[in-house]
Design a protein around this motif. Sequence first.
Motif, PDB file in Angstrom:
ATOM      1  N   GLY A   1     -58.979  57.832  10.442  1.00 55.58           N
ATOM      2  CA  GLY A   1     -59.976  57.922   9.833  1.00 55.58           C
ATOM      3  C   GLY A   1     -59.567  57.245   8.193  1.00 55.58           C
ATOM      4  N   ALA A   2     -58.748  56.207   8.717  1.00 54.63           N
ATOM      5  CA  ALA A   2     -58.290  55.801   6.988  1.00 54.63           C
ATOM      6  C   ALA A   2     -59.153  54.486   6.644  1.00 54.63           C
ATOM      7  N   ALA A   3     -59.215  54.025   6.044  1.00 61.41           N
ATOM      8  CA  ALA A   3     -60.035  53.112   5.431  1.00 61.41           C
ATOM      9  C   ALA A   3     -59.346  51.575   5.978  1.00 61.41           C
ATOM     10  N   ALA A   4     -59.837  51.561   6.018  1.00 59.85           N
ATOM     11  CA  ALA A   4     -59.833  49.211   5.889  1.00 59.85           C
ATOM     12  C   ALA A   4     -58.842  48.972   5.154  1.00 59.85           C
ATOM     13  N   GLY A   5     -57.243  48.683   5.822  1.00 59.94           N
ATOM     14  CA  GLY A   5     -56.990  47.911   5.202  1.00 59.94           C
ATOM     15  C   GLY A   5     -55.603  49.147   4.366  1.00 59.94           C
ATOM     16  N   SER A   6     -56.187  50.656   4.243  1.00 59.54           N
ATOM     17  CA  SER A   6     -55.208  50.964   3.940  1.00 59.54           C
ATOM     18  C   SER A   6     -53.514  51.634   4.364  1.00 59.54           C
ATOM     19  N   GLN A   7     -52.472  52.495   3.583  1.00 60.77           N
ATOM     20  CA  GLN A   7     -51.639  52.587   4.292  1.00 60.77           C
ATOM     21  C   GLN A   7     -51.003  54.117   4.004  1.00 60.77           C
ATOM     22  N   ALA A   8     -49.494  54.133   5.092  1.00 57.75           N
ATOM     23  CA  ALA A   8     -49.693  55.723   5.533  1.00 57.75           C
ATOM     24  C   ALA A   8     -47.834  54.991   4.831  1.00 57.75           C
ATOM     25  N   ALA A   9     -47.324  56.474   4.478  1.00 55.03           N
ATOM     26  CA  ALA A   9     -46.189  56.672   4.416  1.00 55.03           C
ATOM     27  C   ALA A   9     -44.777  57.224   6.153  1.00 55.03           C
ATOM     28  N   ILE A  10     -44.438  56.184   5.598  1.00 54.69           N
ATOM     29  CA  ILE A  10     -43.128  56.283   6.726  1.00 54.69           C
ATOM     30  C   ILE A  10     -41.714  56.994   6.221  1.00 54.69           C
ATOM     31  N   LEU A  11     -41.366  58.417   6.746  1.00 57.59           N
ATOM     32  CA  LEU A  11     -40.240  58.490   6.627  1.00 57.59           C
ATOM     33  C   LEU A  11     -39.560  59.181   7.388  1.00 57.59           C
ATOM     34  N   GLY A  12     -38.434  58.307   7.215  1.00 54.52           N
ATOM     35  CA  GLY A  12     -36.868  58.469   8.336  1.00 54.52           C
ATOM     36  C   GLY A  12     -35.672  58.810   7.768  1.00 54.52           C
ATOM     37  N   SER A  13     -35.297  59.379   8.790  1.00 49.17           N
ATOM     38  CA  SER A  13     -33.970  59.688   8.888  1.00 49.17           C
ATOM     39  C   SER A  13     -32.431  59.123   9.124  1.00 49.17           C
ATOM     40  N   LYS A  14     -31.801  58.532   8.836  1.00 49.55           N
ATOM     41  CA  LYS A  14     -30.349  58.204   9.365  1.00 49.55           C
ATOM     42  C   LYS A  14     -29.428  58.387   8.264  1.00 49.55           C
ATOM     43  N   PHE A  15     -28.559  57.970   8.690  1.00 48.55           N
ATOM     44  CA  PHE A  15     -26.951  57.601   8.489  1.00 48.55           C
ATOM     45  C   PHE A  15     -27.031  56.200   8.040  1.00 48.55           C
ATOM     46  N   VAL A  16     -26.505  56.423   5.758  1.00 51.71           N
ATOM     47  CA  VAL A  16     -26.734  56.279   5.132  1.00 51.71           C
ATOM     48  C   VAL A  16     -25.169  55.432   4.449  1.00 51.71           C
ATOM     49  N   GLY A  17     -25.131  53.142   5.098  1.00 52.69           N
ATOM     50  CA  GLY A  17     -23.570  53.498   4.841  1.00 52.69           C
ATOM     51  C   GLY A  17     -22.829  52.616   5.472  1.00 52.69           C
ATOM     52  N   ILE A  18     -21.402  51.610   5.365  1.00 53.83           N
ATOM     53  CA  ILE A  18     -21.376  50.636   5.656  1.00 53.83           C
ATOM     54  C   ILE A  18     -19.611  51.378   7.150  1.00 53.83           C
ATOM     55  N   GLY A  19     -20.229  51.002   8.165  1.00 47.69           N
ATOM     56  CA  GLY A  19     -18.858  51.844   8.990  1.00 47.69           C
ATOM     57  C   GLY A  19     -19.439  53.339   9.160  1.00 47.69           C
ATOM     58  N   SER A  20     -17.980  54.155   8.879  1.00 49.59           N
ATOM     59  CA  SER A  20     -18.187  55.798   8.757  1.00 49.59           C
ATOM     60  C   SER A  20     -18.605  56.243   7.293  1.00 49.59           C
ATOM     61  N   ILE A  21     -17.870  55.193   6.852  1.00 47.81           N
ATOM     62  CA  ILE A  21     -18.625  56.106   4.581  1.00 47.81           C
ATOM     63  C   ILE A  21     -20.062  55.828   4.555  1.00 47.81           C
ATOM     64  N   GLY A  22     -20.184  56.889   4.316  1.00 42.83           N
ATOM     65  CA  GLY A  22     -21.541  56.942   3.586  1.00 42.83           C
ATOM     66  C   GLY A  22     -21.513  58.298   3.989  1.00 42.83           C
ATOM     67  N   LYS A  23     -23.378  58.933   4.259  1.00 44.08           N
ATOM     68  CA  LYS A  23     -24.087  59.617   4.652  1.00 44.08           C
ATOM     69  C   LYS A  23     -25.085  59.961   5.150  1.00 44.08           C
ATOM     70  N   PHE A  24     -25.542  61.378   5.484  1.00 46.41           N
ATOM     71  CA  PHE A  24     -27.306  61.668   6.099  1.00 46.41           C
ATOM     72  C   PHE A  24     -27.821  61.429   4.839  1.00 46.41           C
ATOM     73  N   ALA A  25     -28.824  60.896   5.470  1.00 46.64           N
ATOM     74  CA  ALA A  25     -29.990  60.812   4.609  1.00 46.64           C
ATOM     75  C   ALA A  25     -31.099  60.963   5.308  1.00 46.64           C
ATOM     76  N   ALA A  26     -31.832  62.066   4.849  1.00 46.48           N
ATOM     77  CA  ALA A  26     -33.710  62.441   5.499  1.00 46.48           C
ATOM     78  C   ALA A  26     -34.330  61.782   4.524  1.00 46.48           C
ATOM     79  N   GLY A  27     -35.268  61.394   5.779  1.00 43.34           N
ATOM     80  CA  GLY A  27     -36.287  60.751   4.953  1.00 43.34           C
ATOM     81  C   GLY A  27     -37.394  62.038   3.952  1.00 43.34           C
ATOM     82  N   ASN A  28     -37.805  61.261   2.650  1.00 37.92           N
ATOM     83  CA  ASN A  28     -38.250  62.232   2.288  1.00 37.92           C
ATOM     84  C   ASN A  28     -39.016  61.957   1.140  1.00 37.92           C
TER      85      ASN A  28
END
Length: 529
Positions: free
Chosen positions: A345-372
Motif C-alpha cells: 500500500g506504499a506510495a510510488a517511489g517511497s522507501q522502507a527501512a531494512i534492519l540486518g543483524s551481522k557480525f561486524v569487524g575484520i576477521g575474528s576481531i569485531g562484535k555482533f551488531a543487531a540491525g536497529n
Amino acid sequence: MVKVLMCLVVCLLSACIQNDLPYPTVKLYITGMTVEGQVGSALISNDDRKVTLELGETVNPRKVKVQTLELTEGGSASIGPDSIIDLSSPLSVTLSLYQDYVWTIEATQTIERAFTVTGQVGQAYFYPESHEASVNIPREKGLKNIEVTDLKLGPEGSVINGEEGLPVLQWENKGAFATAKVQVKYSDFIDEEWTLYVNLSDVNVGVNSVDAWTNVAWINGFGRDGEDNGCEYKKEGDTDWIRVDASELTHSGGNFKARLIHLQANTTYVCRAYSGEEYGAETTFTTGDEATIPNMSFDEWHQEGKVICPWKEGDTSWWDTGNWGSTTLSANDNITQPTSDVWSGAAAGSQAAILGSKFVGIGSIGKFAAGNLFLGEYRATDGTNGILGMGREFSARPTKLKGHFKYTVSTIKYTDEAHKALMDKPDTCIVWIALGDWSEPVEIRTNPKNSKYFDKNDPNVIAYGEMNCAETVSAYKDFEIDLDYRSTSRVPKYLLIVCSASKYGDYFTGGEGSTMWIDDFSFEYDYDE
C-alpha cells in the motif's frame, strides 16, 4: 659519607618513582541488586549513582536483607550479600577499587489501605504521615449509626485494637463529623495510632477529575455507595446527553471511572456524574491533537560520511540507528539502510527501512551488531559499545502503534554470558513503544562495565507495548501494538520507539542474517468498541 649520600639518592629516586605512578581511574557501578521481599526489579541510575528498590508491604524497611549485589568487575562495596541494611531513609554505600564512589540505596513501599462505611460517598482518603483516614457520608444519614464494613491501615496481617477482624470502634460525635482512635500493630516494626474521620457531606455526587486524551477521555467521579453511579456527556452546545454504557464503567466503592470513546480531537465536551436519580455539577474538558512524528514512513534518508542516517539532510533528526557504531569497525557495515522493497500500500517511489543483524569487524576481531532503528540519538561509541539517548519529546497519548513488517529469521550464534541459553534457538525481532515522564532522554549503555538498559518496569514509564516475531514472514504483514497505560492522568514527556532485527541485540545476542523490514508506522488515538 659517600654511602650515606648514595642511600639518600636511592630513597629519593624510590619516592619519585612511587609518586609518578598514579592509580588508574576505574569508575565503579552497581549493575544489579536484590533484597528479600523485593517487588519487581531494582531501578539503577548510573548518572545519579542511585539504586531504588520497591519493598513488599510486609517488609521491615529497617531490617532489609541483601540477597545479591553486582558491581563493576574488581570493585568492592561497604555492604554485600547477607548484609542487613536500614532503608527507612536513603542509605549511602561506598564502592572501592582505586578510588571510592558513593552510591545511594533507597526504598519505596506501598501499603494497600481500606476504610469503608455503609452508605459512604466516594472513597476514603488516607494520610499516612499523620496517621489519619477520612470518609464522607450524606448529611441526611447522620452520625448516630456508623457501620464500618472494611478497615485495613497496615500491612497484610496487621491487627487493629488487638483484633484481626473488624474492631468495635468508639465514635466521638463532633457535630459535622465523628472521630475514632485505633491502634495498628504489625510484627515488630509497626505500632501506630490512627484517627478515623466520618464527615457529613452536602455533595453526594460529582466529578473529581477528567483525563482528556485525543479521541478518549476518562471521567473520575463519585456517588453514593450502592447506588447506580455513572456519567453522561455531550459536545459543548449540544442538547442531548449521552449516557456512558455500563461496560465502560469501573466501580470502587462509591467512586467510579468512565471511559468515553470515539470523541473528536480538539473539541470541548461537557460531562456530569449521576448517582441514582441525583445529578452532579457539569464539568467541561477539551480533547487534544492527533499528534504524529517525522519520517514514520521511513522515506527520508541521507549519508554523513560513511554513516547512513534516517532523516532528510538538513532536517532535525528524530530517528537514529546503530550505524554510527557498526561503521567504526567496518566502513561498509551500515546495519540499517533504506530499501525500495516497500509494503503493497506504499506510495510510488517511497522507501522502507531494512534492519540486518551481522557480525561486524575484520576477521575474528569485531562484535555482533543487531540491525536497529530507534527514536533518539546515537551519542557515542565506548570501545565497541554504544551510548544512546533514547526518546524524543512528546506529550500526546496514542492508544496503538500500527505498521507493516516482514522478517527473515536466523539461528542465534552469538550471545553474552547472561543469554547463553538462547544459543542455537531462533532469533526474534521486536518493535516496542513506551511513553514516560522522564525529565530527559533515557540513556542506554551497552558496555558491561557500566551497562544501563531500558526497563519497562521503570516507574517513569506511563505506557508500554511490544510486538515480537520468531519466524520468517516472507511478505509484508500488518501489526498493531496496544499501549498498556498504567495511569490515565499522567502526561508523557518522552516517546520511545525501538525496532530491532534481534530482540537481545543490546546484549550482543542474535543470529547473523536476521533481517527485518519495516514500513509506514502510524498512531491510533481511539479504542475499539
